[in-house]
Design a protein around this motif. Structure first.
Motif, PDB file in Angstrom:
ATOM      1  N   ARG A   1      13.499 -23.315  15.778  1.00 50.54           N
ATOM      2  CA  ARG A   1      12.215 -22.813  15.308  1.00 50.54           C
ATOM      3  C   ARG A   1      11.345 -23.966  14.812  1.00 50.54           C
ATOM      4  NH1 ARG A   1       9.336 -21.882  11.294  1.00 50.54           N
ATOM      5  NH2 ARG A   1      10.773 -22.622   9.747  1.00 50.54           N
ATOM      6  N   GLN A   2      11.970 -24.897  14.095  1.00 48.83           N
ATOM      7  CA  GLN A   2      11.223 -26.049  13.581  1.00 48.83           C
ATOM      8  C   GLN A   2      10.716 -26.920  14.725  1.00 48.83           C
ATOM      9  OE1 GLN A   2      10.416 -26.482  10.267  1.00 48.83           O
ATOM     10  NE2 GLN A   2       9.052 -28.038  11.104  1.00 48.83           N
TER      11      GLN A   2
ATOM     12  N   LEU B   1       7.777 -25.176  16.230  1.00 47.76           N
ATOM     13  CA  LEU B   1       6.635 -25.299  15.324  1.00 47.76           C
ATOM     14  C   LEU B   1       6.032 -26.701  15.403  1.00 47.76           C
ATOM     15  CD1 LEU B   1       4.919 -23.942  13.120  1.00 47.76           C
ATOM     16  CD2 LEU B   1       6.598 -24.751  11.459  1.00 47.76           C
ATOM     17  N   ASP B   2       6.891 -27.720  15.440  1.00 53.92           N
ATOM     18  CA  ASP B   2       6.410 -29.105  15.553  1.00 53.92           C
ATOM     19  C   ASP B   2       5.645 -29.316  16.856  1.00 53.92           C
ATOM     20  OD1 ASP B   2       7.541 -29.644  13.100  1.00 53.92           O
ATOM     21  OD2 ASP B   2       9.286 -30.717  13.922  1.00 53.92           O
TER      22      ASP B   2
ATOM     23  N   GLU C   1       2.595 -21.178   5.854  1.00 50.28           N
ATOM     24  CA  GLU C   1       3.021 -19.892   6.417  1.00 50.28           C
ATOM     25  C   GLU C   1       4.470 -19.972   6.889  1.00 50.28           C
ATOM     26  OE1 GLU C   1      -1.357 -18.687   8.143  1.00 50.28           O
ATOM     27  OE2 GLU C   1       0.398 -18.303   9.384  1.00 50.28           O
ATOM     28  N   ALA C   2       4.817 -21.077   7.504  1.00 50.24           N
ATOM     29  CA  ALA C   2       6.200 -21.257   7.978  1.00 50.24           C
ATOM     30  C   ALA C   2       7.175 -21.246   6.805  1.00 50.24           C
ATOM     31  CB  ALA C   2       6.319 -22.555   8.764  1.00 50.24           C
TER      32      ALA C   2
ATOM     33  N   GLN D   1       2.269 -27.699  16.519  1.00 50.71           N
ATOM     34  CA  GLN D   1       1.417 -28.491  15.641  1.00 50.71           C
ATOM     35  C   GLN D   1       0.935 -29.763  16.335  1.00 50.71           C
ATOM     36  OE1 GLN D   1       3.861 -28.961  12.154  1.00 50.71           O
ATOM     37  NE2 GLN D   1       3.162 -27.020  11.245  1.00 50.71           N
TER      38      GLN D   1
ATOM     39  N   GLU E   1      17.182 -22.213  13.069  1.00 53.52           N
ATOM     40  CA  GLU E   1      16.158 -22.819  12.225  1.00 53.52           C
ATOM     41  C   GLU E   1      15.688 -24.147  12.834  1.00 53.52           C
ATOM     42  OE1 GLU E   1      13.386 -23.763   9.457  1.00 53.52           O
ATOM     43  OE2 GLU E   1      14.285 -21.829   9.915  1.00 53.52           O
TER      44      GLU E   1
ATOM     45  N   LEU F   1       7.800 -17.793   5.563  1.00 44.38           N
ATOM     46  CA  LEU F   1       8.675 -17.012   6.447  1.00 44.38           C
ATOM     47  C   LEU F   1      10.150 -17.333   6.199  1.00 44.38           C
ATOM     48  CD1 LEU F   1       6.675 -17.207   9.788  1.00 44.38           C
ATOM     49  CD2 LEU F   1       6.885 -15.249   8.242  1.00 44.38           C
ATOM     50  N   LEU F   2      10.424 -18.497   5.685  1.00 44.49           N
ATOM     51  CA  LEU F   2      11.814 -18.863   5.404  1.00 44.49           C
ATOM     52  C   LEU F   2      12.268 -18.071   4.229  1.00 44.49           C
ATOM     53  CD1 LEU F   2      11.717 -22.751   5.756  1.00 44.49           C
ATOM     54  CD2 LEU F   2      12.603 -21.098   7.395  1.00 44.49           C
TER      55      LEU F   2
ATOM     56  N   GLU G   1      -0.472 -23.748   8.398  1.00 44.41           N
ATOM     57  CA  GLU G   1       0.670 -23.315   9.218  1.00 44.41           C
ATOM     58  C   GLU G   1       2.006 -23.666   8.563  1.00 44.41           C
ATOM     59  OE1 GLU G   1      -1.594 -23.583  13.506  1.00 44.41           O
ATOM     60  OE2 GLU G   1       0.111 -24.875  13.122  1.00 44.41           O
ATOM     61  N   LYS G   2       2.066 -24.812   7.953  1.00 44.83           N
ATOM     62  CA  LYS G   2       3.303 -25.210   7.264  1.00 44.83           C
ATOM     63  C   LYS G   2       3.579 -24.274   6.089  1.00 44.83           C
ATOM     64  CE  LYS G   2       3.871 -30.041   8.430  1.00 44.83           C
ATOM     65  NZ  LYS G   2       4.039 -31.402   7.947  1.00 44.83           N
TER      66      LYS G   2
END
Length: 116
Positions: A77-78, A81-82, A111-112, A85, A74, A115-116, A108-109
């Motif tokens: 993944r974060q 993603l950061d 959507e993220a 972004q 996680e 997904l969690l 996007e946040k």
């Protein structure tokens, strides 16, 4: 005849005494054997409990490793993603589109989080 009766009586008493003695010995041996069987049963049950406790500990360790791995994934993944972004933000900022950037980052946040 009296001597014979007396002798037979003495033999009968001796046999009875021998039988009673053997009964006592057998009872004592049975009692000792029962005690040993009970002790072995207690030891076996204690070992079974120890095995169950060891199994529980192992299961908890495996579960903890799974949680650690999930946390690491996680975090990774974060981070990814950061980075994405930030890259998009830099590209949009260069183009002067702050409103578009904010909307896209927000989307996007969301959507993220779904997904969690």
């Amino acid at each position: 005849e009296r001597k014979e009766d007396r002798r037979m009586m003495d033999e009968a008493l001796a046999e009875t005494a021998a039988i009673e003695s053997m009964k006592k010995q057998t009872a004592a041996a049975n009692k000792e054997m029962l005690k040993k069987v009970q002790e072995e049963n207690i030891k076996r049950k204690e070992l079974q409990l120890l095995d169950k406790e060891k199994e529980k500990i192992h299961d908890m360790e495996v579960a903890a490793q799974g949680v650690e791995l999930a946390i690491k994934k996680e975090k990774q993944r974060q981070l990814e993603l950061d980075k994405i972004q930030e890259k998009q933000k830099a590209m949009l900022m260069a183009g002067g589109a702050d409103d578009i950037l904010e909307a896209r980052v927000k989307k996007e946040k969301e959507e993220a989080m779904r997904l969690l």
